[in-house]
Design an enzyme around this catalytic site. Sequence first.
Site, PDB file in Angstrom:
ATOM      1  N   LYS A 190     -22.200  -4.570 -26.434  1.00  0.00           N
ATOM      2  CA  LYS A 190     -23.372  -3.762 -26.115  1.00  0.00           C
ATOM      3  C   LYS A 190     -23.022  -2.531 -25.298  1.00  0.00           C
ATOM      4  O   LYS A 190     -23.753  -1.553 -25.288  1.00  0.00           O
ATOM      5  CB  LYS A 190     -24.402  -4.605 -25.360  1.00  0.00           C
ATOM      6  CG  LYS A 190     -25.083  -5.624 -26.243  1.00  0.00           C
ATOM      7  CD  LYS A 190     -26.067  -6.461 -25.480  1.00  0.00           C
ATOM      8  CE  LYS A 190     -25.390  -7.656 -24.858  1.00  0.00           C
ATOM      9  NZ  LYS A 190     -26.338  -8.737 -24.543  1.00  0.00           N
TER      10      LYS A 190
ATOM     11  N   LYS B  19     -13.986  -6.596 -29.365  1.00  0.00           N
ATOM     12  CA  LYS B  19     -15.184  -7.328 -29.788  1.00  0.00           C
ATOM     13  C   LYS B  19     -16.377  -6.386 -29.884  1.00  0.00           C
ATOM     14  O   LYS B  19     -16.422  -5.356 -29.204  1.00  0.00           O
ATOM     15  CB  LYS B  19     -15.474  -8.490 -28.817  1.00  0.00           C
ATOM     16  CG  LYS B  19     -15.965  -8.051 -27.463  1.00  0.00           C
ATOM     17  CD  LYS B  19     -16.450  -9.231 -26.620  1.00  0.00           C
ATOM     18  CE  LYS B  19     -16.994  -8.659 -25.310  1.00  0.00           C
ATOM     19  NZ  LYS B  19     -17.234  -9.573 -24.254  1.00  0.00           N
TER      20      LYS B  19
ATOM     21  N   LYS C 218     -12.291  -5.204 -15.022  1.00  0.00           N
ATOM     22  CA  LYS C 218     -13.089  -4.207 -14.300  1.00  0.00           C
ATOM     23  C   LYS C 218     -12.263  -3.584 -13.176  1.00  0.00           C
ATOM     24  O   LYS C 218     -12.354  -2.396 -12.894  1.00  0.00           O
ATOM     25  CB  LYS C 218     -14.362  -4.854 -13.737  1.00  0.00           C
ATOM     26  CG  LYS C 218     -15.326  -5.354 -14.804  1.00  0.00           C
ATOM     27  CD  LYS C 218     -16.351  -4.307 -15.138  1.00  0.00           C
ATOM     28  CE  LYS C 218     -17.138  -4.521 -16.412  1.00  0.00           C
ATOM     29  NZ  LYS C 218     -17.699  -5.828 -16.668  1.00  0.00           N
TER      30      LYS C 218
END
Length: 348
Positions: free
Chosen positions: A210, A207, A115
Site C-alpha cells: 500500500k 511485495k 525502517k
Amino acid sequence: PKVIFSGIQPTGVPHLGNYLGALKQWKRMQDEADPGTTLLFSIVDLHALTMPRRMGTLAQGKREMLAALLAVGLDPQRSIIFYQSTVPAHSELQWILSCTASMGYLSRMTQWKDKMALATNASLQDDGTTKRLKHGLFSYPILQAADILVHRATHVPVGDDQRQHLEFARECVTNFNHAYGGSYLVAPQTMVSPAKRVMSLRDPTKKMSKSDLDPFSTITLADEAYKVQKKITTALTDSDPTVSYDPAGRPGVANLLELWSHFDPHKRTPAVLAAGLVGVQNHLGTLKARVGQAVEAEMQEIRERYLEFLAPGKAGYLDEVVQEGGRKARESAEETMKIVREAVELGA
Ligand code: TYM
C-alpha cells in the site's frame, strides 16, 4: 474454544495482496467456522498513527476498509467487525505487555530494522520534513500482540509478512505468563494464507504494498475491469515471450501465474496453467488476458458491493456495524483484562 482474530490497517481500499493474503481467508474461515467459534476482525486505526499520512484522511480510510470487509462477504451477524480504537483494552494491555516484553527482541524485528536503515540512509522525506524514528514504530508489535492476546485468539490468519509479528506475540505470552507465574494469556497459532506473498506488478522482487507510490504496482478492489487488464498488460515481466513457471528465474511471469492460480475456479497450480499455454500463439499476451479475466470474474461482484457500501445512504448502516462490533469486542476484551489486572495486582 476457537477464537479467530486478525487485523488490517485502515489504508483505504485494499489491494489484491490484502485480499488474497488476508480478506479472502477471513471470509473462508467465517463460512467454515462451527457455531462455537468466535471471529473478530479489526481495522487497526491506532496502528495507523505510526505512519506518515495526510491529515484528514484517516476517517475515510477506515470507512473504505470497512466497506471492503463487508464487500468481500464478512457478515456482522457472524463476525465481530470493529475499529481498534473503540476498544481501549487494546492500549491498556499493550502497556502491561510492554513491561515484560524484550527490547532486544523488538530491536531485531525486520520491519523495524528496515525502517532504521531507511532513516539512516535518507534524512529527508519526500515532503522535505526530517525523517526521525518514532517510538510508536518500535513498539508497534506490542500493540499488535495486545490486539490478538486481549481476545484470547487461538488462530490468526495473515500473509507471510506478519509471521515475525506473530512469533513476537507468542513471545509476549511466554514473558507475561513467566513473569506472573500462571497461564493467563493464550498463545495464538499463525495461519499463513495460500497466497503468502503477492508481488508488485512493477517490481516482482518486492511485495505488493500500500505504501508503493506507483499505482501500476497494485490492483485494488475498486479497480474497474479495464484498469485491471491495463495493469496486468503492463506488468513487468522479462524479454522471453514464452510462458514458463520459474519463480527464481522469471519472477514477473511467476507472479502472474500465481495470481491466476489463486483466482482459478479449478484451482490449477501455476505450473499446470503454464503448461496449458504451450503451443498457443502469443504466449505472454494470452497469459495476461487470462489472468485479467480470472481476476475480474471473482472481483466484479466485490467491487460493485464495495461501491454500494460506500454510497451515502449506507453510512448509517456502516456506523451501526462498527458500533455493535465495538460493543461485542469490548465484552470479549474485558474477560481477558479481568484476569490480567488480577495477575498484575491492578484488580479492584
Ligand atoms: P496490513 O494492513 O499491512 O496488511 C493486512 C493483511 O494483508 C496481508 N498482506 C499481504 N499478503 C500477501 N501478499 C501481500 N503483498 C500482502 N500485503 C499485505 C498482511 O500479511 C496482513 O495479513 N500489522 C498488520 C495489522 C495488524 C494485525 C494485528 C494483523 C495489527 N494488529 C493483529 C494480525 C493480527 C498490518 O500492518 O497488516
